[in-house]
Design an enzyme around this catalytic site. Structure first.
Site, PDB file in Angstrom:
ATOM      1  N   ASN A  12       0.710  -1.260  -0.227  1.00 37.71           N
ATOM      2  CA  ASN A  12      -0.008   0.172   0.046  1.00 37.71           C
ATOM      3  C   ASN A  12       1.003   1.214  -0.027  1.00 37.71           C
ATOM      4  O   ASN A  12       1.390   1.715   0.848  1.00 37.71           O
ATOM      5  CB  ASN A  12      -0.851  -0.087   1.213  1.00 37.71           C
ATOM      6  CG  ASN A  12      -1.648   1.060   1.413  1.00 37.71           C
ATOM      7  OD1 ASN A  12      -1.509   2.107   0.400  1.00 37.71           O
ATOM      8  ND2 ASN A  12      -2.362   1.317   2.506  1.00 37.71           N
ATOM      9  N   TRP A  13       1.119   1.539  -1.137  1.00 37.20           N
ATOM     10  CA  TRP A  13       1.903   2.901  -1.317  1.00 37.20           C
ATOM     11  C   TRP A  13       1.416   4.196  -0.632  1.00 37.20           C
ATOM     12  O   TRP A  13       2.094   5.146  -0.592  1.00 37.20           O
ATOM     13  CB  TRP A  13       2.016   3.244  -2.575  1.00 37.20           C
ATOM     14  CG  TRP A  13       2.924   2.217  -3.388  1.00 37.20           C
ATOM     15  CD1 TRP A  13       3.424   1.092  -3.067  1.00 37.20           C
ATOM     16  CD2 TRP A  13       3.484   2.348  -4.705  1.00 37.20           C
ATOM     17  NE1 TRP A  13       3.996   0.325  -4.105  1.00 37.20           N
ATOM     18  CE2 TRP A  13       4.142   1.217  -5.113  1.00 37.20           C
ATOM     19  CE3 TRP A  13       3.528   3.142  -5.736  1.00 37.20           C
ATOM     20  CZ2 TRP A  13       4.620   0.727  -6.365  1.00 37.20           C
ATOM     21  CZ3 TRP A  13       4.037   3.018  -7.022  1.00 37.20           C
ATOM     22  CH2 TRP A  13       4.874   1.472  -7.222  1.00 37.20           C
ATOM     23  N   LYS A  14       0.076   4.292  -0.317  1.00 35.71           N
ATOM     24  CA  LYS A  14      -0.740   5.324   0.395  1.00 35.71           C
ATOM     25  C   LYS A  14      -0.401   6.520  -0.697  1.00 35.71           C
ATOM     26  O   LYS A  14      -0.239   6.469  -1.682  1.00 35.71           O
ATOM     27  CB  LYS A  14      -0.123   5.620   1.789  1.00 35.71           C
ATOM     28  CG  LYS A  14      -0.277   4.213   2.481  1.00 35.71           C
ATOM     29  CD  LYS A  14      -0.075   4.373   4.042  1.00 35.71           C
ATOM     30  CE  LYS A  14      -0.287   3.170   4.838  1.00 35.71           C
ATOM     31  NZ  LYS A  14      -0.211   3.199   6.467  1.00 35.71           N
ATOM     32  N   HIS A  97      -9.722   0.942   4.872  1.00 35.78           N
ATOM     33  CA  HIS A  97      -8.079   1.205   5.511  1.00 35.78           C
ATOM     34  C   HIS A  97      -8.509   2.200   6.735  1.00 35.78           C
ATOM     35  O   HIS A  97      -9.149   3.115   6.800  1.00 35.78           O
ATOM     36  CB  HIS A  97      -7.347   1.706   4.742  1.00 35.78           C
ATOM     37  CG  HIS A  97      -5.875   1.765   5.216  1.00 35.78           C
ATOM     38  ND1 HIS A  97      -5.327   2.658   6.293  1.00 35.78           N
ATOM     39  CD2 HIS A  97      -4.821   0.853   5.082  1.00 35.78           C
ATOM     40  CE1 HIS A  97      -3.989   2.408   6.727  1.00 35.78           C
ATOM     41  NE2 HIS A  97      -3.748   1.348   6.156  1.00 35.78           N
ATOM     42  N   GLU A  99      -6.710   4.305   8.011  1.00 36.73           N
ATOM     43  CA  GLU A  99      -6.679   6.114   7.536  1.00 36.73           C
ATOM     44  C   GLU A  99      -7.732   6.393   6.907  1.00 36.73           C
ATOM     45  O   GLU A  99      -8.019   7.766   7.055  1.00 36.73           O
ATOM     46  CB  GLU A  99      -5.338   6.134   6.801  1.00 36.73           C
ATOM     47  CG  GLU A  99      -4.124   5.944   7.595  1.00 36.73           C
ATOM     48  CD  GLU A  99      -2.988   5.168   6.812  1.00 36.73           C
ATOM     49  OE1 GLU A  99      -2.761   5.179   5.697  1.00 36.73           O
ATOM     50  OE2 GLU A  99      -1.731   4.730   7.705  1.00 36.73           O
ATOM     51  N   GLU A 167      -5.197  -4.921  10.648  1.00 36.45           N
ATOM     52  CA  GLU A 167      -4.093  -3.789  10.817  1.00 36.45           C
ATOM     53  C   GLU A 167      -4.477  -3.224  12.056  1.00 36.45           C
ATOM     54  O   GLU A 167      -5.414  -2.253  11.965  1.00 36.45           O
ATOM     55  CB  GLU A 167      -4.247  -2.829   9.474  1.00 36.45           C
ATOM     56  CG  GLU A 167      -3.770  -3.595   8.199  1.00 36.45           C
ATOM     57  CD  GLU A 167      -3.310  -2.429   7.240  1.00 36.45           C
ATOM     58  OE1 GLU A 167      -2.461  -2.705   6.572  1.00 36.45           O
ATOM     59  OE2 GLU A 167      -3.976  -1.595   7.011  1.00 36.45           O
ATOM     60  N   GLY A 173       2.735   2.080  10.886  1.00 36.05           N
ATOM     61  CA  GLY A 173       3.864   3.270  10.815  1.00 36.05           C
ATOM     62  C   GLY A 173       4.617   3.547  11.877  1.00 36.05           C
ATOM     63  O   GLY A 173       5.164   4.439  11.957  1.00 36.05           O
ATOM     64  N   SER A 205       3.705  -2.420  10.238  1.00 34.36           N
ATOM     65  CA  SER A 205       4.840  -2.313  10.578  1.00 34.36           C
ATOM     66  C   SER A 205       5.726  -3.805  10.127  1.00 34.36           C
ATOM     67  O   SER A 205       6.715  -4.026  11.057  1.00 34.36           O
ATOM     68  CB  SER A 205       5.261  -2.099  12.116  1.00 34.36           C
ATOM     69  OG  SER A 205       5.147  -0.715  12.398  1.00 34.36           O
ATOM     70  N   GLY A 226       2.905  -1.322   4.176  1.00 34.41           N
ATOM     71  CA  GLY A 226       3.109   0.368   4.212  1.00 34.41           C
ATOM     72  C   GLY A 226       4.391   0.561   3.668  1.00 34.41           C
ATOM     73  O   GLY A 226       5.034   0.384   2.571  1.00 34.41           O
ATOM     74  N   GLY A 227       4.887   1.303   4.796  1.00 36.16           N
ATOM     75  CA  GLY A 227       6.351   1.663   4.531  1.00 36.16           C
ATOM     76  C   GLY A 227       7.559   0.909   3.877  1.00 36.16           C
ATOM     77  O   GLY A 227       8.146   1.589   2.926  1.00 36.16           O
TER      78      GLY A 227
END
Ligand code: 13P
Length: 243
Positions: A12-14, A97, A99, A167, A173, A205, A226-227
């Protein structure tokens, strides 16, 4: 892992990536993805879905969106219909998600409506669930995710190949992850709720250093990253750890 289910490792590149960086990342993932057993998916920002999907054509890496609207078309300025993502080359879409639940006040009912729209457009939905730190500390983690699953998954979700991602909000993150026992407990509860054929991803994470241990847990059928998905080598190491 659940025997018989092919693992899915999704990035997920967000809200990261301009064309040059995003295409370079997609191409590096595609080149390194050859021969990996797990299914690999990247979900770039909407502006890059078409270009990334085109760059990945013929590779083992699929492309997904990060959200879609519940309606097939209409007066919804700034929103994107599921069919538009499919038209751009996406085959998956992340929905609900945390977010989006936080930034856009998305409810379970809205996520469910989006999942129905995604399936109707031929996309595979990845519905996210997860508790906040306060909910976990109050002993409510399992009931929260059960309620989110009940409220967010439409009828026919499993038959359409829908995926659920657990999640924990506090693990996203932050570099913090639940214990392996805690992940296994939530995934066991999710397994009961969704049935034997729905892939259950863990997200929050996930890094090359912890991926193998997390992915080896029962009922963990992949990862939503993610990251670490923004660094091709790290993302590929996670995908390889899925066996
Ligand atoms: P991180 O891997 O950066 O914690 O993000 C997880 C996530 O939100 C994936 O959807």
């Amino acid at each position: 892992m659940t025997p018989g289910l092919r693992p899915l490792v999704a990035g997920n590149w967000k809200m990261h990536g301009l064309a040059a960086d995003g295409l370079a990342l997609a191409r590096a993932v595609a080149a390194g993805g050859e021969g990996i057993h797990a299914e690999i998916l990247v979900c770039p920002p909407a502006t890059l879905v078409a270009a990334v999907a085109a760059a990945l054509a013929g590779s083992p890496v699929a492309t997904g969106g990060q959200d879609c609207h519940a309606n097939p078309k209409g007066a919804h300025t700034g929103d994107i219909a599921a069919a538009m993502l499919a038209d751009a080359g996406a085959t998956y879409v992340i929905l609900g998600h945390s977010e989006r639940r936080a930034d856009h006040a998305e409810t379970d009912a809205q996520v469910k409506a989006k999942a129905i729209a995604a399936i109707a457009a031929g996309l595979t939905p990845i519905v996210c669930v997860g508790e906040t730190l306060a909910q976990r500390e109050a002993g409510q983690a399992e009931s929260v995710v059960r309620n989110q699953v009940t409220g967010s998954l439409p009828e026919g979700f499993a038959a359409a190949g829908g995926v659920v991602a657990y999640e924990p909000v506090w693990a996203i993150g932050t570099g913090k992850t639940p214990t392996e026992a805690d992940i296994a407990a939530i995934h066991a509860a999710l397994r009961q709720a969704v049935g034997a054929t729905t892939r259950l991803l863990y997200g929050g994470s996930v890094k090359p250093g912890n991926a193998a241990a997390i992915l080896a847990l029962p009922d963990v059928d992949g990862a939503l990253v993610g990251g670490a998905s923004l660094v091709a080598e790290d993302f590929l190491a996670i995908a390889r750890a899925a066996g």
